[in-house]
Write a protein that holds these residues in place. Structure first.
Motif, PDB file in Angstrom:
ATOM      1  N   ASP A 165       7.949  19.514  44.705  1.00  0.00           N
ATOM      2  CA  ASP A 165       8.843  20.429  43.996  1.00  0.00           C
ATOM      3  C   ASP A 165       9.454  21.378  45.031  1.00  0.00           C
ATOM      4  OD1 ASP A 165      10.159  22.260  42.448  1.00  0.00           O
ATOM      5  OD2 ASP A 165       8.424  22.739  41.181  1.00  0.00           O
ATOM      6  N   LEU A 166      10.743  21.200  45.303  1.00  0.00           N
ATOM      7  CA  LEU A 166      11.444  21.997  46.287  1.00  0.00           C
ATOM      8  C   LEU A 166      12.129  23.220  45.679  1.00  0.00           C
ATOM      9  CD1 LEU A 166      13.117  19.098  48.313  1.00  0.00           C
ATOM     10  CD2 LEU A 166      10.970  20.279  48.802  1.00  0.00           C
ATOM     11  N   SER A 167      11.984  23.417  44.374  1.00  0.00           N
ATOM     12  CA  SER A 167      12.748  24.466  43.702  1.00  0.00           C
ATOM     13  C   SER A 167      12.414  25.871  44.219  1.00  0.00           C
ATOM     14  CB  SER A 167      12.530  24.403  42.200  1.00  0.00           C
ATOM     15  OG  SER A 167      11.171  24.647  41.868  1.00  0.00           O
ATOM     16  N   LYS A 168      11.203  26.101  44.663  1.00  0.00           N
ATOM     17  CA  LYS A 168      10.847  27.421  45.180  1.00  0.00           C
ATOM     18  C   LYS A 168      11.366  27.634  46.601  1.00  0.00           C
ATOM     19  CE  LYS A 168       6.805  27.891  42.241  1.00  0.00           C
ATOM     20  NZ  LYS A 168       7.048  26.781  41.376  1.00  0.00           N
ATOM     21  N   ARG A 169      11.576  26.554  47.341  1.00  0.00           N
ATOM     22  CA  ARG A 169      12.091  26.648  48.699  1.00  0.00           C
ATOM     23  C   ARG A 169      13.593  26.785  48.771  1.00  0.00           C
ATOM     24  NH1 ARG A 169       8.883  21.897  51.857  1.00  0.00           N
ATOM     25  NH2 ARG A 169       6.810  22.484  51.169  1.00  0.00           N
ATOM     26  N   TYR A 170      14.287  26.100  47.857  1.00  0.00           N
ATOM     27  CA  TYR A 170      15.746  26.034  47.882  1.00  0.00           C
ATOM     28  C   TYR A 170      16.303  26.596  46.583  1.00  0.00           C
ATOM     29  CZ  TYR A 170      14.801  22.848  51.701  1.00  0.00           C
ATOM     30  OH  TYR A 170      14.352  22.286  52.865  1.00  0.00           O
ATOM     31  N   LYS A 171      16.602  27.840  46.567  1.00  0.00           N
ATOM     32  CA  LYS A 171      17.200  28.486  45.396  1.00  0.00           C
ATOM     33  C   LYS A 171      18.710  28.442  45.525  1.00  0.00           C
ATOM     34  CE  LYS A 171      13.543  30.081  43.228  1.00  0.00           C
ATOM     35  NZ  LYS A 171      13.193  29.755  41.907  1.00  0.00           N
ATOM     36  N   LYS A 172      19.398  28.327  44.401  1.00  0.00           N
ATOM     37  CA  LYS A 172      20.875  28.337  44.398  1.00  0.00           C
ATOM     38  C   LYS A 172      21.374  29.714  44.688  1.00  0.00           C
ATOM     39  CE  LYS A 172      22.070  24.513  41.450  1.00  0.00           C
ATOM     40  NZ  LYS A 172      22.753  24.091  40.273  1.00  0.00           N
TER      41      LYS A 172
END
Length: 111
Positions: free
Chosen positions: A104-111
């Motif tokens: 899950d990369l969502s915490k590393r790469y935020k919009k």
């Protein structure tokens, strides 16, 4: 990349083809091939085969006429797809999968 009912932005423009070939070579015989797919929401999707980037595209969106059994309330042409499901499949040929990992990369790469 085959995407029934979906269009993408490929090489800088909206691409409405149902299937688009990558630059990957074909692997014959019994051998393991490492496939990586990096999906950063709707901004960038990268396909990597044995360490080589073979395709990149962005902005997956609903469109086209190759979809069936869908909810018409959800199927709106141009609706950006920024979440979805993961499926591993074979298109009519035997295939084995091993060491399947999801990060899950969502915490590393935020919009």
């Amino acid at each position: 990349m085959c995407s029934p009912g979906t269009h993408i932005v490929y090489e800088g423009k909206l691409d409405t083809r149902h299937c688009i070939n990558s630059t990957s070579k074909t692997y014959d015989g019994d051998q393991w091939v490492k496939a990586e797919l990096i999906v950063l929401g709707d901004s960038l999707i990268t396909h990597i085969i044995n360490g080589d980037t073979v395709m990149q595209y962005s902005k997956p969106q609903i469109g086209g006429d190759v979809a069936n059994r869908y909810d018409p309330k959800e199927f709106k042409d141009g609706k950006i797809l920024d979440k979805g499901f993961i499926a591993l499949q074979s298109e009519g040929q035997p295939v084995d999968f091993r060491n399947v990992e999801l990060l899950d990369l969502s915490k590393r790469y935020k919009k």
